[in-house]
Structure formats: structure tokens, C-alpha cells
Design a protein around this motif. Sequence first.
Motif, PDB file in Angstrom:
ATOM      1  N   ILE A  72       1.060  -1.258  -0.018  1.00 39.13           N
ATOM      2  CA  ILE A  72       0.079  -0.014   0.065  1.00 39.13           C
ATOM      3  C   ILE A  72       0.839   1.271   0.088  1.00 39.13           C
ATOM      4  CG2 ILE A  72      -1.555   1.403   1.542  1.00 39.13           C
ATOM      5  CD1 ILE A  72      -2.985  -1.262   2.391  1.00 39.13           C
ATOM      6  N   ASN A  73       1.966   1.005   0.626  1.00 43.86           N
ATOM      7  CA  ASN A  73       2.772   2.298   0.639  1.00 43.86           C
ATOM      8  C   ASN A  73       3.540   2.887  -0.773  1.00 43.86           C
ATOM      9  OD1 ASN A  73       2.249   2.827   3.594  1.00 43.86           O
ATOM     10  ND2 ASN A  73       4.187   1.668   4.153  1.00 43.86           N
ATOM     11  N   LYS A  78      -4.563   5.828  -1.072  1.00 53.43           N
ATOM     12  CA  LYS A  78      -5.152   4.743  -0.156  1.00 53.43           C
ATOM     13  C   LYS A  78      -6.044   3.818  -0.851  1.00 53.43           C
ATOM     14  CE  LYS A  78      -4.659   6.920   4.624  1.00 53.43           C
ATOM     15  NZ  LYS A  78      -5.522   7.172   5.702  1.00 53.43           N
ATOM     16  N   GLY A  98      -5.553   2.674   9.539  1.00 53.98           N
ATOM     17  CA  GLY A  98      -5.380   4.163   8.483  1.00 53.98           C
ATOM     18  C   GLY A  98      -4.686   3.723   7.213  1.00 53.98           C
ATOM     19  N   HIS A  99      -4.694   2.633   6.843  1.00 54.27           N
ATOM     20  CA  HIS A  99      -3.833   2.344   5.248  1.00 54.27           C
ATOM     21  C   HIS A  99      -5.200   2.211   4.222  1.00 54.27           C
ATOM     22  CE1 HIS A  99      -0.146   1.657   7.835  1.00 54.27           C
ATOM     23  NE2 HIS A  99      -1.002   1.023   8.536  1.00 54.27           N
ATOM     24  N   ALA A 100      -6.315   2.028   4.776  1.00 55.74           N
ATOM     25  CA  ALA A 100      -7.205   2.000   3.517  1.00 55.74           C
ATOM     26  C   ALA A 100      -8.224   2.839   3.681  1.00 55.74           C
ATOM     27  CB  ALA A 100      -7.755   0.407   3.676  1.00 55.74           C
ATOM     28  N   ALA A 101      -8.912   3.327   2.423  1.00 51.34           N
ATOM     29  CA  ALA A 101      -9.967   4.285   2.293  1.00 51.34           C
ATOM     30  C   ALA A 101     -11.258   3.539   2.511  1.00 51.34           C
ATOM     31  CB  ALA A 101     -10.110   4.879   0.968  1.00 51.34           C
ATOM     32  N   ARG A 198     -12.642   6.201  10.478  1.00 50.23           N
ATOM     33  CA  ARG A 198     -11.908   5.535   9.438  1.00 50.23           C
ATOM     34  C   ARG A 198     -12.729   5.395   8.223  1.00 50.23           C
ATOM     35  NH1 ARG A 198     -15.910   1.507   9.255  1.00 50.23           N
ATOM     36  NH2 ARG A 198     -16.739   0.639  11.398  1.00 50.23           N
TER      37      ARG A 198
END
Length: 265
Positions: A72-73, A78, A98-101, A198
Motif C-alpha cells: 500500500i505504501n 489509499k 489508516g492504511h485503507a480508504a 475510518r
Amino acid sequence: MSSGTPVVFVHGLWIHASAWQGWVERYRAAGYDPIAPGWPGDAETVAETRRNSAAVSDRGLDEITASYVRVINGLDAKPVVIGHSFGGLCAQKLLADGHAAAAVAIDPGQIKGVKPVPIAQIRSGLPVLSKPGNKKRAVALTRKQFRFAFGNAIPQSESDELFERWTIPGPGRPLFEASSANFSKNSPAAVDTRKNDRGPLLITAGGRDHTVPQSVAKAAYRLYRHSTATTDFQVFPDRGHSLVFDHGWPEIAEATLTWLKRQGI
């Protein structure tokens, strides 16, 4: 929908990432930018992964999730994360951290706090959990075990074909981590279900699923009741655990696309 929104598919235990190929094509046709990376140690093909099962042994939930964080980075934005089984557990972790929309957890492995343990789920996990030494090993299912855990809601012939086409050895550690989560203070199966800031989450259940019975998915959904963020639940009554890669996968894919559209994603 924003054209080109990244989508990351996360497979579950015992199934190769290439089983997502139909989904990747359908999501690309819908305007998304999808990828389906494997777990740490997975080879590019089913055959290669089977030949080197030691590469996937002793991989736990934290390591698996961290591998997707690295993916993901490297993206431009996102992504939407869509996971099946233990991939659905990872999808929830990625969203909460917090890594995904947004995330879709399809018949997800149980997170910490889920209490129902149906007999069918216990039987599905026995190939691993019956031997403590399997925690550090890679374990492959037999055709009969796959039939009960994944293919019980489809014809025997299709179950056998899917077994030959998609199954790979899987690390035993995630099953041990999930099964002991409620007795561990710092379990890797823990997810912050109370988080308000989120993206939206959809949890699904298969009404005939043995590996993650409907009651288990429903219990996970209920853990989010204290969050003000969007959390939805959808049941596919006649589907088993193979629902994302058997003949009926288009129905599930379309349902997730419809849900994302409702979220404006």
C-alpha cells in the motif's frame, strides 16, 4: 466513483492469490486499479508455492498484514482493501490502522472479541489446530477437508476442480493466533472496532459457510456497534466459503461494487 482508485485484494488461508483474477478483471473494467499480491512466501503460481511450502511456514497475522502495508505504501493513494477469510481479518486491520480508504471483509476470519465457536468452524480448523506443532509449519488440506471447509455448498465435481486449481499449503500460525485471540492481551487478531475516523466497512457472511459461519461474521459486525463510521453487513444465504472463486463469484463481486458505489468510492 473515482477512476483509477487502487484496490488491493487479500486472499485467505490455503488459496493462492491468482484466484482473484476474475475480480481483478471485473474491477479494472469498472474503472478501478486493482492488484492481488500474495502472502509472504507465496510464489507466483500455485504449482511453485506447492513445491516450496516451507517458504510460507511460520508466517503470522502481523507479518502478513505488514506485507500488505508495504504494498500500500507504494501506491499513489489509499486503496480499497478487499479480503476473504483471513484476508478479511487483515482488511479490517488495515482499515482500522489508516492504511485503507474502505474495506470489504468477505466471510472474515474471527477478530478478537468474537465469541461464537460453531462446531463446523472447529472441524474446519482441525487439520491445523489438532497438532500444536503445526503453529510453525505449513499445512495443506486434503480434497476431503477442502470439500467440508470450502466446497460444501457446490457440487462435488466443482469442489474437486477448485481444490486442484487454487489450493496451496498455508501457515498454521494465523489459525492458532485467531483461536487464542480472546485469551491474549496483545493478540495480532485484535482490531480497533470503536474507531470513528475510518473509511466504510462491509462485512459479508455465507449462510452455508463452515469455515467462517454466519454467526461468526455477524458477531464481528456487532463489535463495531460503538463506532460512528459506516459499517454494513450482508448475507449470501446459499453460499459457502468458496464464494469468491467458485462459479458464483460474479454475484459477490457485483455486490461489493454496488456497495462501493453507494459509498461514493
